[in-house]
Design an enzyme around this catalytic site. Sequence first.
Site, PDB file in Angstrom:
ATOM      1  N   GLY A  63       0.791  -1.233   0.000  1.00  0.00           N
ATOM      2  CA  GLY A  63       0.000   0.000   0.000  1.00  0.00           C
ATOM      3  C   GLY A  63       0.817   1.273   0.000  1.00  0.00           C
ATOM      4  O   GLY A  63       0.321   2.336  -0.402  1.00  0.00           O
ATOM      5  N   LEU A  66       7.995   1.346  -1.035  1.00  0.00           N
ATOM      6  CA  LEU A  66       8.544   0.482  -2.077  1.00  0.00           C
ATOM      7  C   LEU A  66       7.500  -0.495  -2.599  1.00  0.00           C
ATOM      8  O   LEU A  66       7.468  -0.809  -3.792  1.00  0.00           O
ATOM      9  CB  LEU A  66       9.751  -0.286  -1.549  1.00  0.00           C
ATOM     10  N   ARG A 114       2.075 -11.356  10.718  1.00  0.00           N
ATOM     11  CA  ARG A 114       2.604 -11.931  11.965  1.00  0.00           C
ATOM     12  C   ARG A 114       1.766 -13.100  12.463  1.00  0.00           C
ATOM     13  O   ARG A 114       2.214 -13.887  13.308  1.00  0.00           O
ATOM     14  CB  ARG A 114       2.657 -10.855  13.059  1.00  0.00           C
ATOM     15  N   PHE A 144      13.064   0.531  13.264  1.00  0.00           N
ATOM     16  CA  PHE A 144      13.275   1.818  13.923  1.00  0.00           C
ATOM     17  C   PHE A 144      14.679   1.807  14.493  1.00  0.00           C
ATOM     18  O   PHE A 144      15.264   0.742  14.715  1.00  0.00           O
ATOM     19  CB  PHE A 144      12.246   2.056  15.037  1.00  0.00           C
ATOM     20  N   TYR A 194      22.591  -4.293   5.249  1.00  0.00           N
ATOM     21  CA  TYR A 194      23.175  -4.694   6.531  1.00  0.00           C
ATOM     22  C   TYR A 194      22.680  -6.064   7.005  1.00  0.00           C
ATOM     23  O   TYR A 194      23.089  -6.533   8.072  1.00  0.00           O
ATOM     24  CB  TYR A 194      22.985  -3.622   7.612  1.00  0.00           C
ATOM     25  N   LYS A 209      16.333  -9.779   8.967  1.00  0.00           N
ATOM     26  CA  LYS A 209      16.602  -9.767   7.528  1.00  0.00           C
ATOM     27  C   LYS A 209      17.637 -10.833   7.156  1.00  0.00           C
ATOM     28  O   LYS A 209      17.551 -11.451   6.092  1.00  0.00           O
ATOM     29  CB  LYS A 209      17.100  -8.387   7.098  1.00  0.00           C
ATOM     30  N   GLY A 236      19.939  -0.242  -0.684  1.00  0.00           N
ATOM     31  CA  GLY A 236      20.545   0.751   0.186  1.00  0.00           C
ATOM     32  C   GLY A 236      19.485   1.785   0.548  1.00  0.00           C
ATOM     33  O   GLY A 236      18.283   1.532   0.419  1.00  0.00           O
ATOM     34  N   PRO A 237      19.893   2.983   0.964  1.00  0.00           N
ATOM     35  CA  PRO A 237      18.901   3.980   1.388  1.00  0.00           C
ATOM     36  C   PRO A 237      18.078   4.520   0.225  1.00  0.00           C
ATOM     37  O   PRO A 237      18.610   5.039  -0.743  1.00  0.00           O
ATOM     38  CB  PRO A 237      19.749   5.084   2.029  1.00  0.00           C
TER      39      PRO A 237
END
Length: 330
Positions: A63, A66, A114, A144, A194, A209, A236-237
């Site tokens: 929604g 990305l 979940r 976060f 990362y 991840k 990446g960012p």
Amino acid sequence: TCQVHFESSNWKSLSIKRLTDSRLHGSTGLRSGSQANFFPPLEDAMLPSGSFNNRMALITGGGTGLGRAMTATLSQLGAQCIIASRKLDVLQRTAEEISSQTGNKVHAVQCDVRDPQAVSQCVDQIEALTGLPDVIINNAAGNFVCPSERLSPNAWKTITDIVLNGTAFVTLELGKRLIQNQKGASFLAITTIYAESGSGFVVPSASAKAGVEALYKSLAAEWGRYGHRFNIIQPGPIRTKGAFSRLDPTGAFEKAMIDRIPTGRLGTPAEIANLAAYVSSNYASWMSGAVIRFDGGEYVSLAGEFNELRSVTPDQWKLLEAMIRKTKGS
């Protein structure tokens, strides 16, 4: 001053006065971010029109951010898309907007990844709407920044439940049904650079991840015999409202991010959408078990021990070389 240290028994630490001639920086391409001019993003769909005709695609977290960008690109290329997340009102708005732009139906299905029972019910609904999907993109995530000593068990569980358990529940539920129906599919997971290196201050995300990557590489080996392939993209960012509001709420770190990316800019959602579309398409049918780093060179920039020498100017290099030549011995 700029401190340049050479760790060798016969080399002394060198302290060099930084030159501040702006003409020098401009003429050698050293101005921060200026190299981005060489790497402009191309955001039109790169695959031929109709590349996903008669194919169904499920995108979790579709929604916003990305997920929305990937949905828009796949729908533009002919896919019938299903987007899933907890917030049905957000999904419905996105589905209507993309459908009106592309002319292809986008379905909104509420699902809390979940909860394995909710995932099973979601897949029931998808089967009734479109049949089992040909493309599955596990994009739903949570993250976060937080010092690890301040993490609560609930904070840890919240992230790992969404990222690792959610991906596993969706993948296994769909995979089992696809196997039973003797139908092949392309699975794609969106992780992060990362996941490979680890990273402080986002430890639950890094751990989850990394688990997702192990899951997908394992299933690439095991389930290829059923016509399933599994791939991973490590972005990446990329600026999205939701991610940046939790990872860089003040905006203070964006310049530092750009400074360490060799291509001199952040990525765009449309760029990741193009890559995801290719990996999920029949043009990439021989690709499975791949981990694709897509970060403008950030990972290798951070990894190289001497990469900070990019800040040394040509005049400083002349001084350094003269000092090095005077060094005696091996």
